[in-house]
Design an enzyme around this catalytic site. Structure first.
Site, PDB file in Angstrom:
ATOM      1  N   ASP A   1       0.813  -1.225   0.000  1.00 60.25           N
ATOM      2  CA  ASP A   1       0.000   0.000   0.000  1.00 60.25           C
ATOM      3  C   ASP A   1       0.846   1.275   0.000  1.00 60.25           C
ATOM      4  O   ASP A   1       0.683   2.146   0.854  1.00 60.25           O
ATOM      5  CB  ASP A   1      -0.979  -0.025   1.189  1.00 60.25           C
ATOM      6  CG  ASP A   1      -1.969  -1.177   1.067  1.00 60.25           C
ATOM      7  OD1 ASP A   1      -1.648  -2.290   1.515  1.00 60.25           O
ATOM      8  OD2 ASP A   1      -3.044  -0.961   0.474  1.00 60.25           O
TER       9      ASP A   1
ATOM     10  N   HIS B   1       0.829   3.398  -2.486  1.00 63.17           N
ATOM     11  CA  HIS B   1      -0.020   4.454  -3.071  1.00 63.17           C
ATOM     12  C   HIS B   1       0.797   5.599  -3.679  1.00 63.17           C
ATOM     13  O   HIS B   1       0.506   6.777  -3.432  1.00 63.17           O
ATOM     14  CB  HIS B   1      -1.007   4.983  -2.029  1.00 63.17           C
ATOM     15  CG  HIS B   1      -2.104   4.008  -1.706  1.00 63.17           C
ATOM     16  ND1 HIS B   1      -3.357   4.098  -2.251  1.00 63.17           N
ATOM     17  CD2 HIS B   1      -2.116   2.884  -0.941  1.00 63.17           C
ATOM     18  CE1 HIS B   1      -4.107   3.093  -1.811  1.00 63.17           C
ATOM     19  NE2 HIS B   1      -3.368   2.335  -1.016  1.00 63.17           N
TER      20      HIS B   1
ATOM     21  N   ASP C   1      -1.466  -2.246  -4.332  1.00 63.25           N
ATOM     22  CA  ASP C   1      -1.692  -0.810  -4.203  1.00 63.25           C
ATOM     23  C   ASP C   1      -0.336  -0.114  -4.253  1.00 63.25           C
ATOM     24  O   ASP C   1       0.021   0.683  -3.384  1.00 63.25           O
ATOM     25  CB  ASP C   1      -2.481  -0.425  -2.935  1.00 63.25           C
ATOM     26  CG  ASP C   1      -3.988  -0.630  -3.100  1.00 63.25           C
ATOM     27  OD1 ASP C   1      -4.404  -1.091  -4.190  1.00 63.25           O
ATOM     28  OD2 ASP C   1      -4.740  -0.336  -2.153  1.00 63.25           O
TER      29      ASP C   1
ATOM     30  N   HIS D   1      -6.242  -0.402  -6.432  1.00 63.64           N
ATOM     31  CA  HIS D   1      -5.817   0.909  -6.925  1.00 63.64           C
ATOM     32  C   HIS D   1      -4.936   0.810  -8.173  1.00 63.64           C
ATOM     33  O   HIS D   1      -4.801   1.781  -8.907  1.00 63.64           O
ATOM     34  CB  HIS D   1      -5.064   1.679  -5.829  1.00 63.64           C
ATOM     35  CG  HIS D   1      -5.980   2.262  -4.798  1.00 63.64           C
ATOM     36  ND1 HIS D   1      -6.377   3.576  -4.811  1.00 63.64           N
ATOM     37  CD2 HIS D   1      -6.612   1.695  -3.748  1.00 63.64           C
ATOM     38  CE1 HIS D   1      -7.202   3.802  -3.801  1.00 63.64           C
ATOM     39  NE2 HIS D   1      -7.357   2.676  -3.135  1.00 63.64           N
TER      40      HIS D   1
ATOM     41  N   HIS E   1      -3.699  -9.474  -1.736  1.00 68.29           N
ATOM     42  CA  HIS E   1      -4.172  -8.117  -1.444  1.00 68.29           C
ATOM     43  C   HIS E   1      -5.664  -8.211  -1.098  1.00 68.29           C
ATOM     44  O   HIS E   1      -6.532  -7.960  -1.939  1.00 68.29           O
ATOM     45  CB  HIS E   1      -3.951  -7.195  -2.650  1.00 68.29           C
ATOM     46  CG  HIS E   1      -4.235  -5.749  -2.341  1.00 68.29           C
ATOM     47  ND1 HIS E   1      -3.266  -4.868  -1.918  1.00 68.29           N
ATOM     48  CD2 HIS E   1      -5.386  -5.043  -2.348  1.00 68.29           C
ATOM     49  CE1 HIS E   1      -3.801  -3.688  -1.706  1.00 68.29           C
ATOM     50  NE2 HIS E   1      -5.096  -3.761  -1.959  1.00 68.29           N
TER      51      HIS E   1
END
Ligand code: MN
Length: 378
Positions: free
Chosen positions: A8, A10, A49, A85, A156
């Site tokens: 994650d 991001h 992500d 994502h 995930h």
């Protein structure tokens, strides 16, 4: 075998729309990459992500590319799966896949076994709630060879035992026999043992916008698979910008400014501050805004909210703060008169609408329509 497990990240996320916050995310990611190099790990595993949106900015892709290149130069393989994502709703190749194509990294989200030195890696990309029956079947079908010493499963997904709401699977859906379950999706670091192995979420490396403003500890995991049992160390990101949350009385706002001034001394980065003000009916919001404006130079960003106390002194909103996700889902279910459609709207449509992914929404609605037609024609 030493693994740096991260999730994650991001990359490309811009909290509060501030350039500094975008940089914080890259800085945290680089810190993890440099730690992998310094500690000479054998592999980096990313549980998805990687990027904040399926259509990432050039900067985000470049930062990822530079990191993968750095790891390559030091002989460290980057293994990754994909989160929601990273995956576009429209049938498009996910951006991180580029590094697999170039031979610089290995995508392991396809459920196939990969050997790295003495360790078996099996991963799956994110399966949405509606696809999870298929994932459960695929997990059941896994039978890792007995002669392999170390086994790592990479997913995930949310697990019900770790989060009361954001989950699609429970721990018992996971195949046993793995030494380490490298999880992504949940943004808070958490671990539990499972059979002879450890299930671990490193969490996000920097707070993403929907995590709110609160104190946190962000990082990644160093996993030592050389002994009989996996040994996991959570390594905190040192460059993290402090997020501070205060609850204060309306009457004591003036003291608060002094308190903030004292508590930020020594910080290298200006903090992000969230303030909850407890007051009674008739609080003067203009006065609050005026006083709080004095901290604007002390922090990068601040936001505040007022909680009104009832006449009898009990807190109304503050004490029974509702779970926003749950309230959203319940109101959607009320309006649509159907829980399943409400879940679709809140879990699947809303995240895409949040990032203005209109093509993704159209694709998703169309696919759901097709699925329904298929189901009814059976
Ligand atoms: Mn995430």
């Amino acid at each position: 075998m030493q693994i740096l497990h991260i999730s994650d990240t991001h990359l490309g996320c811009i909290p509060f729309n501030l350039k500094e916050r975008e940089e914080d995310v890259y800085e945290a990611f680089n810190e993890a990459v440099e730690t992998a190099i310094k500690d000479r790990v054998d592999a980096v595993i990313h549980s998805g992500d990687i990027l904040h949106t399926p259509k990432p900015s050039g900067t985000a892709i470049n930062k990822l590319g530079e990191a993968v290149k750095r790891l390559n130069e030091h002989g460290i393989r980057f293994f990754f799966t994909l989160g929601e994502h990273d995956i576009s709703r429209v049938r498009d190749t996910p951006s991180p896949y580029l590094f697999h194509r170039l031979g610089m990294a290995t995508y392991i989200g396809d459920g196939r076994p990969y050997m790295h030195e003495d360790t078996l890696l099996i991963g799956f990309h994110k399966y949405r709630r509606s696809e999870c029956n298929e994932l459960v079947e695929r997990l059941k079908a896994i039978s890792p060879p007995h002669d392999v010493k170390k086994k790592v499963l990479v997913l995930h997904q949310g697990l019900g035992e770790f989060h009361p709401y954001a989950y699609e699977l429970s721990m018992s859906d996971l195949p046993s026999g793995f030494n380490y379950y490298a999880m992504g999706h949940l943004h808070d670091h958490a671990m539990k043992s499972y059979g002879d192995g450890i299930i671990c979420y490193p969490g996000s490396i920097d707070p993403t916008p929907n995590e709110g403003i609160r104190e946190f500890s962000k990082g990644f995991c160093m996993v030592d698979l050389s002994g009989d049992e996996a040994k996991v160390d959570f390594i905190q990101i040192r460059s993290s910008r402090r997020h501070m949350h205060y609850t204060i009385e309306y009457e004591r706002l003036d003291e608060f400014i002094r308190m903030v001034r004292a508590s930020i001394a020594g910080l290298t980065k200006k903090p992000v501050i969230g303030i909850r003000i407890k007051g009674r009916d008739g609080v003067d919001r203009t006065r609050i805004a005026g006083i709080l404006s004095k901290i604007s130079d002390l922090c990068l960003h601040y936001s505040w909210e007022v909680d009104l106390v009832k006449g009898n002194g009990s807190l109304s909103l503050y004490e029974s703060r509702p779970d926003i996700d749950k309230v959203l889902l319940e109101s959607a279910a009320g309006a649509l008169e159907d829980y399943d459609t409400a879940r679709f709207a809140v879990d699947e449509l809303l995240p895409l609408l949040n990032v203005n992914d209109v093509d993704g929404v159209i694709d998703l609605v169309w696919r759901r329509f097709e699925d329904n037609v298929k189901r009814h024609s059976r």
